[in-house]
Scaffold this active site. Structure first.
Site, PDB file in Angstrom:
ATOM      1  N   ILE A 135      46.135  31.328  33.146  1.00 33.67           N
ATOM      2  CA  ILE A 135      45.816  32.790  33.017  1.00 33.67           C
ATOM      3  C   ILE A 135      45.326  33.044  34.386  1.00 33.67           C
ATOM      4  O   ILE A 135      44.167  32.735  34.489  1.00 33.67           O
ATOM      5  CB  ILE A 135      44.988  33.162  31.810  1.00 33.67           C
ATOM      6  CG1 ILE A 135      45.593  32.986  30.400  1.00 33.67           C
ATOM      7  CG2 ILE A 135      44.968  34.768  31.806  1.00 33.67           C
ATOM      8  CD1 ILE A 135      44.823  33.242  29.156  1.00 33.67           C
ATOM      9  N   PRO A 136      46.037  33.661  35.231  1.00 30.89           N
ATOM     10  CA  PRO A 136      45.842  33.505  36.725  1.00 30.89           C
ATOM     11  C   PRO A 136      44.724  34.600  37.097  1.00 30.89           C
ATOM     12  O   PRO A 136      45.104  35.723  37.922  1.00 30.89           O
ATOM     13  CB  PRO A 136      47.189  33.843  37.457  1.00 30.89           C
ATOM     14  CG  PRO A 136      47.900  34.583  36.394  1.00 30.89           C
ATOM     15  CD  PRO A 136      47.504  34.080  34.937  1.00 30.89           C
ATOM     16  N   CYS A 137      43.649  34.773  36.516  1.00 33.65           N
ATOM     17  CA  CYS A 137      42.542  35.713  37.081  1.00 33.65           C
ATOM     18  C   CYS A 137      42.060  35.464  38.567  1.00 33.65           C
ATOM     19  O   CYS A 137      41.528  36.464  39.023  1.00 33.65           O
ATOM     20  CB  CYS A 137      41.178  35.290  36.241  1.00 33.65           C
ATOM     21  SG  CYS A 137      40.619  33.683  36.340  1.00 33.65           S
ATOM     22  N   HIS A 138      42.514  34.259  39.100  1.00 35.65           N
ATOM     23  CA  HIS A 138      42.242  34.142  40.714  1.00 35.65           C
ATOM     24  C   HIS A 138      42.990  35.233  41.362  1.00 35.65           C
ATOM     25  O   HIS A 138      42.884  35.372  42.688  1.00 35.65           O
ATOM     26  CB  HIS A 138      42.510  32.894  41.113  1.00 35.65           C
ATOM     27  CG  HIS A 138      43.982  32.451  40.830  1.00 35.65           C
ATOM     28  ND1 HIS A 138      44.302  31.703  39.493  1.00 35.65           N
ATOM     29  CD2 HIS A 138      44.789  32.140  41.734  1.00 35.65           C
ATOM     30  CE1 HIS A 138      45.572  31.562  39.836  1.00 35.65           C
ATOM     31  NE2 HIS A 138      46.005  31.490  40.984  1.00 35.65           N
ATOM     32  N   ARG A 139      44.196  35.603  40.908  1.00 39.35           N
ATOM     33  CA  ARG A 139      44.998  36.721  41.546  1.00 39.35           C
ATOM     34  C   ARG A 139      44.583  38.223  41.243  1.00 39.35           C
ATOM     35  O   ARG A 139      45.254  38.925  41.812  1.00 39.35           O
ATOM     36  CB  ARG A 139      46.380  36.836  40.906  1.00 39.35           C
ATOM     37  CG  ARG A 139      47.002  35.373  40.852  1.00 39.35           C
ATOM     38  CD  ARG A 139      48.385  35.247  40.574  1.00 39.35           C
ATOM     39  NE  ARG A 139      48.978  33.826  40.445  1.00 39.35           N
ATOM     40  CZ  ARG A 139      49.867  33.219  39.875  1.00 39.35           C
ATOM     41  NH1 ARG A 139      50.263  34.031  38.624  1.00 39.35           N
ATOM     42  NH2 ARG A 139      50.252  31.989  39.961  1.00 39.35           N
TER      43      ARG A 139
END
Length: 175
Positions: A135-139
């Site tokens: 779940i790409p929260c780094h984006r």
């Protein structure tokens, strides 16, 4: 019943956790803020579960520069309705792209028929994402291209974005 295992990645140790239904409930970097948060029961170490093998394969491909899909892994992050809504939007951010907290807030406001939504509330939900990378929260970045708010640390966020081909030095201010 919850289970966990450790995966050694190229950017540090990662703890994987699943529920008895073989859905991933957690993916945390060692020392990450909110590590195992929201999990009320004991998490028992156990290797060789199918979900862990699938997740490790996904991570190997990701770290090799491939673009595995979020949908390949059965996910069951623990969180309230608002956080679930934010995490679903995170899953829609394409590989190698970024959005702002404000972008997500506007999307939720529009979906709910509101005139506005707090970007800070969105930031809190993003920060509590229990399944990093997949779940790409780094984006998610701050307004004006600020690299802020990553529970795994800005150095990890920078590495993940760089891995996805995003030129950090040229596009972002690290805070």
């Amino acid at each position: 019943m919850y289970y966990k295992t450790c995966y050694k990645s190229s950017i540090g140790n990662i703890t994987l956790a699943c529920d008895s239904n073989q859905s991933l409930i957690g993916l945390w970097f060692e020392g990450q803020k909110y590590f195992e948060a929201g999990i009320k029961d004991e998490i028992i170490p156990k290797n060789n579960l199918e979900i862990f093998e699938k997740t490790e394969d996904w991570l190997k491909r990701y770290f090799a520069g491939k673009k595995p899909e979020t949908s390949e892994i059965p996910l069951a992050p623990v969180g309230n309705e608002f956080r679930q809504e934010v995490w679903q939007i995170l899953c829609e951010i394409p590989y190698g792209k970024v959005v702002t907290y404000g972008d997500i807030a506007k999307k939720i406001a529009q979906k709910r028929g509101l005139t506005k939504m707090s970007a800070q509330a969105v930031g809190g939900a993003v920060g509590h994402n229990p399944i990093s990378i997949i779940i790409p929260c780094h984006r998610v970045v701050g307004a004006n291209g600020n690299l802020t708010g990553y529970a795994g640390g800005i150095d990890i966020k920078t590495k993940l974005l760089g891995l996805e081909g995003i030129k950090i030095e040229e596009n972002f201010v690290i805070k």
